[in-house]
Design an enzyme around this catalytic site. Structure first.
Site, PDB file in Angstrom:
ATOM      1  N   GLY A  60       0.822  -1.196   0.000  1.00 45.23           N
ATOM      2  CA  GLY A  60       0.000   0.000   0.000  1.00 45.23           C
ATOM      3  C   GLY A  60       0.857   1.246   0.000  1.00 45.23           C
ATOM      4  O   GLY A  60       0.348   2.354  -0.070  1.00 45.23           O
ATOM      5  N   CYS A  61       2.155   1.049   0.088  1.00 43.12           N
ATOM      6  CA  CYS A  61       3.116   2.155   0.031  1.00 43.12           C
ATOM      7  C   CYS A  61       3.973   1.979  -1.215  1.00 43.12           C
ATOM      8  O   CYS A  61       4.240   0.854  -1.627  1.00 43.12           O
ATOM      9  CB  CYS A  61       4.050   2.134   1.241  1.00 43.12           C
ATOM     10  SG  CYS A  61       3.394   2.902   2.697  1.00 43.12           S
ATOM     11  N   GLN A  62       4.402   3.078  -1.766  1.00 39.00           N
ATOM     12  CA  GLN A  62       5.332   3.018  -2.888  1.00 39.00           C
ATOM     13  C   GLN A  62       6.683   2.499  -2.395  1.00 39.00           C
ATOM     14  O   GLN A  62       7.353   1.733  -3.075  1.00 39.00           O
ATOM     15  CB  GLN A  62       5.490   4.407  -3.504  1.00 39.00           C
ATOM     16  CG  GLN A  62       6.357   4.435  -4.734  1.00 39.00           C
ATOM     17  CD  GLN A  62       6.374   5.815  -5.373  1.00 39.00           C
ATOM     18  OE1 GLN A  62       5.662   6.713  -4.962  1.00 39.00           O
ATOM     19  NE2 GLN A  62       7.205   5.973  -6.371  1.00 39.00           N
TER      20      GLN A  62
END
Length: 148
Positions: A60-62
């Site tokens: 959900g994070c780059q």
């Protein structure tokens, strides 16, 4: 895992958020504030290698993020983790400071208003803001699972 806290010594969620706001108010601009967030992120770089696996990977994070929680014998949830991005790790350090070592019921009642109060939300990229929101949701979900 993070150091266990004694309930009498633990500041309330409002007190922690006021402390964070006071710390950020010391800096004149967002360049200095980002440098502070990066310094906070460095404090999470000792996250054990044994947990830097897919099992603990937060999607959900780059950036690459490892995140875990543990329910202590004291009935409190403890969070730790890190990221390959020191800014993201710094955001994690702020969130852990607010939520780690609290009961699941307390976690569910604390809203992270410091994010807006210090202007952080307005200064995050869309990807980082989405990742931060996802981490906050995960913390709340883990607390909810313990209450249920």
């Amino acid at each position: 895992m993070n150091t266990r806290v004694n309930d009498e010594n633990q500041p309330s969620g409002d007190e922690v958020q006021a402390e964070i706001a006071s710390e950020f108010a010391l800096f004149g601009d967002w360049t200095e504030r980002y440098a502070y967030v990066i310094d906070l992120g460095r404090s999470l770089q000792n996250f054990p290698e044994q947990y830097r696996t897919e099992e603990y990977r937060f999607h959900g994070c780059q950036a690459t993020v490892w995140f875990r929680s543990e329910l202590g014998e004291d009935g409190r949830l403890y969070f730790d983790g890190t990221s390959d991005s020191t800014i993201v790790a710094g955001l994690m350090a702020l969130v852990f400071r607010l939520y780690s070592g609290r009961t699941p019921q307390d976690i569910l009642q604390i809203e992270p208003y410091f994010i807006d109060e210090i202007g952080l939300k307005a200064h995050l990229s869309t990807q980082r803001a989405t990742g931060l929101l996802g981490m906050l949701q995960s913390i709340k979900q883990q607390a909810q699972a313990q209450v249920a």
